[in-house]
Enzyme design. Structure first.
Site, PDB file in Angstrom:
ATOM      1  N   TYR A 129       3.490  -7.244   5.722  1.00  0.00           N
ATOM      2  CA  TYR A 129       4.915  -7.487   5.489  1.00  0.00           C
ATOM      3  C   TYR A 129       5.748  -6.491   6.279  1.00  0.00           C
ATOM      4  O   TYR A 129       5.485  -5.286   6.267  1.00  0.00           O
ATOM      5  CB  TYR A 129       5.263  -7.382   4.001  1.00  0.00           C
ATOM      6  CG  TYR A 129       6.694  -7.804   3.757  1.00  0.00           C
ATOM      7  CD1 TYR A 129       7.027  -9.151   3.733  1.00  0.00           C
ATOM      8  CD2 TYR A 129       7.712  -6.871   3.616  1.00  0.00           C
ATOM      9  CE1 TYR A 129       8.346  -9.561   3.560  1.00  0.00           C
ATOM     10  CE2 TYR A 129       9.031  -7.263   3.442  1.00  0.00           C
ATOM     11  CZ  TYR A 129       9.342  -8.617   3.416  1.00  0.00           C
ATOM     12  OH  TYR A 129      10.649  -9.025   3.268  1.00  0.00           O
ATOM     13  N   GLN A 193       8.876 -13.795  -2.111  1.00  0.00           N
ATOM     14  CA  GLN A 193       8.254 -15.083  -1.816  1.00  0.00           C
ATOM     15  C   GLN A 193       7.226 -14.959  -0.687  1.00  0.00           C
ATOM     16  O   GLN A 193       6.251 -15.720  -0.640  1.00  0.00           O
ATOM     17  CB  GLN A 193       9.312 -16.142  -1.476  1.00  0.00           C
ATOM     18  CG  GLN A 193      10.207 -15.829  -0.305  1.00  0.00           C
ATOM     19  CD  GLN A 193      11.487 -15.109  -0.712  1.00  0.00           C
ATOM     20  OE1 GLN A 193      11.512 -14.369  -1.685  1.00  0.00           O
ATOM     21  NE2 GLN A 193      12.550 -15.332   0.058  1.00  0.00           N
ATOM     22  N   ASN A 217      11.614  -3.945  -0.020  1.00  0.00           N
ATOM     23  CA  ASN A 217      12.573  -3.563  -1.048  1.00  0.00           C
ATOM     24  C   ASN A 217      11.951  -3.693  -2.445  1.00  0.00           C
ATOM     25  O   ASN A 217      10.766  -4.005  -2.599  1.00  0.00           O
ATOM     26  CB  ASN A 217      13.860  -4.383  -0.919  1.00  0.00           C
ATOM     27  CG  ASN A 217      13.636  -5.874  -1.166  1.00  0.00           C
ATOM     28  OD1 ASN A 217      12.644  -6.282  -1.777  1.00  0.00           O
ATOM     29  ND2 ASN A 217      14.558  -6.696  -0.679  1.00  0.00           N
ATOM     30  N   THR A 240      12.416   5.428   0.600  1.00  0.00           N
ATOM     31  CA  THR A 240      11.897   6.530   1.398  1.00  0.00           C
ATOM     32  C   THR A 240      12.483   7.862   0.944  1.00  0.00           C
ATOM     33  O   THR A 240      13.543   7.904   0.308  1.00  0.00           O
ATOM     34  CB  THR A 240      12.197   6.302   2.888  1.00  0.00           C
ATOM     35  OG1 THR A 240      11.476   7.259   3.672  1.00  0.00           O
ATOM     36  CG2 THR A 240      13.682   6.424   3.182  1.00  0.00           C
ATOM     37  N   GLN A 262      16.512  10.185   7.166  1.00  0.00           N
ATOM     38  CA  GLN A 262      15.845   9.348   6.171  1.00  0.00           C
ATOM     39  C   GLN A 262      16.832   8.733   5.197  1.00  0.00           C
ATOM     40  O   GLN A 262      16.604   7.651   4.667  1.00  0.00           O
ATOM     41  CB  GLN A 262      14.786  10.159   5.427  1.00  0.00           C
ATOM     42  CG  GLN A 262      13.640  10.619   6.318  1.00  0.00           C
ATOM     43  CD  GLN A 262      13.035   9.483   7.122  1.00  0.00           C
ATOM     44  OE1 GLN A 262      12.422   8.580   6.577  1.00  0.00           O
ATOM     45  NE2 GLN A 262      13.207   9.520   8.453  1.00  0.00           N
ATOM     46  N   HIS A 265      18.038   5.045   5.712  1.00  0.00           N
ATOM     47  CA  HIS A 265      17.192   3.892   5.442  1.00  0.00           C
ATOM     48  C   HIS A 265      17.741   3.029   4.320  1.00  0.00           C
ATOM     49  O   HIS A 265      17.664   1.800   4.355  1.00  0.00           O
ATOM     50  CB  HIS A 265      15.773   4.340   5.050  1.00  0.00           C
ATOM     51  CG  HIS A 265      14.852   4.541   6.204  1.00  0.00           C
ATOM     52  ND1 HIS A 265      14.346   3.508   6.944  1.00  0.00           N
ATOM     53  CD2 HIS A 265      14.341   5.671   6.751  1.00  0.00           C
ATOM     54  CE1 HIS A 265      13.554   3.969   7.887  1.00  0.00           C
ATOM     55  NE2 HIS A 265      13.542   5.287   7.802  1.00  0.00           N
ATOM     56  N   GLU A 419     -28.415   3.883 -24.395  1.00  0.00           N
ATOM     57  CA  GLU A 419     -27.110   3.217 -24.393  1.00  0.00           C
ATOM     58  C   GLU A 419     -27.130   1.899 -25.170  1.00  0.00           C
ATOM     59  O   GLU A 419     -26.152   1.150 -25.138  1.00  0.00           O
ATOM     60  CB  GLU A 419     -26.658   2.955 -22.944  1.00  0.00           C
ATOM     61  CG  GLU A 419     -26.310   4.233 -22.179  1.00  0.00           C
ATOM     62  CD  GLU A 419     -25.659   3.956 -20.838  1.00  0.00           C
ATOM     63  OE1 GLU A 419     -24.964   4.848 -20.340  1.00  0.00           O
ATOM     64  OE2 GLU A 419     -25.826   2.846 -20.287  1.00  0.00           O
ATOM     65  N   HIS A 424     -31.173  -4.239 -20.049  1.00  0.00           N
ATOM     66  CA  HIS A 424     -31.263  -3.418 -18.845  1.00  0.00           C
ATOM     67  C   HIS A 424     -32.675  -2.842 -18.712  1.00  0.00           C
ATOM     68  O   HIS A 424     -33.281  -2.871 -17.640  1.00  0.00           O
ATOM     69  CB  HIS A 424     -30.247  -2.260 -18.909  1.00  0.00           C
ATOM     70  CG  HIS A 424     -28.835  -2.666 -18.659  1.00  0.00           C
ATOM     71  ND1 HIS A 424     -28.172  -3.578 -19.438  1.00  0.00           N
ATOM     72  CD2 HIS A 424     -27.941  -2.263 -17.705  1.00  0.00           C
ATOM     73  CE1 HIS A 424     -26.932  -3.732 -18.988  1.00  0.00           C
ATOM     74  NE2 HIS A 424     -26.764  -2.933 -17.926  1.00  0.00           N
TER      75      HIS A 424
END
Length: 436
Positions: A129, A193, A217, A240, A262, A265, A419, A424
């Site tokens: 993305y 989406q 976002n 950020t 920064q 942003h 156990e 097992h």
């Protein structure tokens, strides 16, 4: 503009509770994206088109960007920008190949006939993305695609929002960067989406992926959290942030410029100065005021720098500064002190560390060779940035002979019985009986 927190007379076991930090309510956003994700799962392309019109104010002619649009974007790319992107790709690829790769297979023989190996296997298909809102981050194409390619991922798809300005195509620099990297599966789909499209797949358009990576976002983050388990995710990245440890030797112009870099942003971005120099704190505050007014992003900058997530933390000395920085766990941590490298060795919590006056965060955002997809919101305490390893799975290969099993079989049976797992034990015993 930047609030001041004075910790010079305060000693705490954990400073995190008194440091600047914004609120990022992903849980609330989940309820917003849930119906979107369900609609993409149930309706496919028609839902994607509907949400494009609602959120991006354009209906793409093609949800999958045509090959000719990618070629055209590259052909029309400014040569200087192209060269800058090529350098970014080259340096990021070199770092990936030289220091981030793992041996494909290693093994150890524990005893005769008892071998355990570890295979590093790339994820088969990844959805990447790339944000396209306030800033169309073509640099994130580089930061996602290059390590995935070096890891050996066979199938890569990019999703990035359509832009009304470009007739429903994504931003041309983003498309050109995809073309430079040889990525031809690009979708004009944004927001939560896009994450749902990758997670569920859309028949006739986009096969589902195994892993989704890349920043976004709060709705992208919420969709990642909601769909985790349906699909793998890299992280839940928030706004950020930058922290700067600086002493009286630092240049206030540099520190101010880096805090501002920064902050632009996102209005929720965090910028924090940690210093033992009250004079530097005052001068940086003045510089921030002066420099901000010269930038086109001034309104966004003022919101970020005035917010509760930003500020100046005054400490007694650099030892306390290190403690504060470790408790803050910054996404980006700059160290501008007289002994920056020594201070850097004492940092345990940071997404990336930038040493000295000539390693500003924007260097890492573009062309340092490092990753810029990094943990935020103090997640650097337990997680790492996006690297080649993020696209690989560690798979143990257990190769025991009859001799190897017989040597420890009775002990395994005793352990299993302790156990209360007799099945097992029986799975071992049936093999040991072959020796009788």
């Amino acid at each position: 503009m930047l609030s001041l927190i004075d910790l010079t007379d305060t000693t705490l076991d954990d400073y995190s509770g008194v440091l600047p930090r914004g609120r990022f309510d992903v849980s609330h956003a989940i309820e917003v994206v849930r119906p979107l994700c369900d609609a993409v799962r149930d309706e496919g392309e028609s839902a994607l088109l509907r949400f494009s019109e609602r959120f991006d104010h354009v209906i793409p002619t093609d949800l999958r960007v045509p090959a000719e649009a990618l070629r055209d974007a590259l052909d029309q790319l400014d040569p200087a920008v192209r060269r800058a992107i090529e350098i970014s790709i080259e340096r990021r690829r070199t770092v990936c190949e030289q220091i981030e790769t793992e041996q494909v297979y290693r093994s150890v023989e524990l005893a005769p006939g008892a071998v355990v190996g570890n295979a590093m296997i790339p994820v088969h298909r990844v959805g990447l993305y790339v944000p396209g809102g306030l800033a169309p981050l073509a640099s994130s194409v580089v930061m996602n695609v290059v390590p995935a390619q070096v890891a050996g991922v066979e199938s890569l798809a990019v999703a990035t929002p359509p832009q009304a300005e470009y007739g429903g195509l994504p931003h041309p620099v983003t498309l050109a960067t995809c073309a430079l990297l040889g990525v031809d599966e690009v979708y004009a789909v944004g927001g939560g989406q896009a994450i749902a499209m990758f997670a569920y797949g859309v028949s006739g358009l986009c096969p589902r992926v195994d892993l989704v990576t890349g920043p976004g976002n709060i709705y992208v983050v919420a969709a990642k959290r909601l769909l985790r388990g349906v699909v793998g995710i890299d992280a839940e990245a928030g706004p950020t942030e930058i922290a700067v440890i600086a002493d009286s030797t630092a240049d206030p112009r540099f520190v101010a410029a880096d805090l501002i870099s920064q902050a632009e942003h996102d209005p929720m971005a965090g910028s924090v100065l940690i210093t033992d120099s009250r004079e530097l704190a005052d001068r940086v505050g003045d510089e921030v005021e002066r420099q901000v007014t010269r930038l086109a992003t001034v309104d966004r900058l003022r919101r970020a720098l005035d917010g509760e997530q930003s500020g100046i933390v005054l400490v007694a000395d650099i030892d306390q500064a290190v403690d504060v920085a470790n408790d803050y766990g910054a996404e980006h941590l700059e160290i501008q002190t007289a002994d920056a490298r020594e201070v850097a060795r004492r940092i345990r919590n940071a997404g990336a560390i930038f040493i000295g006056s000539y390693a500003p965060v924007p260097l890492g955002d573009y062309s340092a060779g490092s990753t810029h997809v990094l943990p935020t919101g103090s997640a650097a305490r337990y997680s790492s940035g996006l690297t080649v390893r993020s696209f690989m799975k560690s798979v143990h290969i257990i190769d025991y002979s009859r001799e190897g099993l017989n040597a420890i079989g009775r002990g395994i049976m005793d352990f299993a019985e302790a156990e209360r797992l007799p099945g097992h034990a029986a799975a071992i015993e049936v093999r040991l009986e072959e020796e009788r």
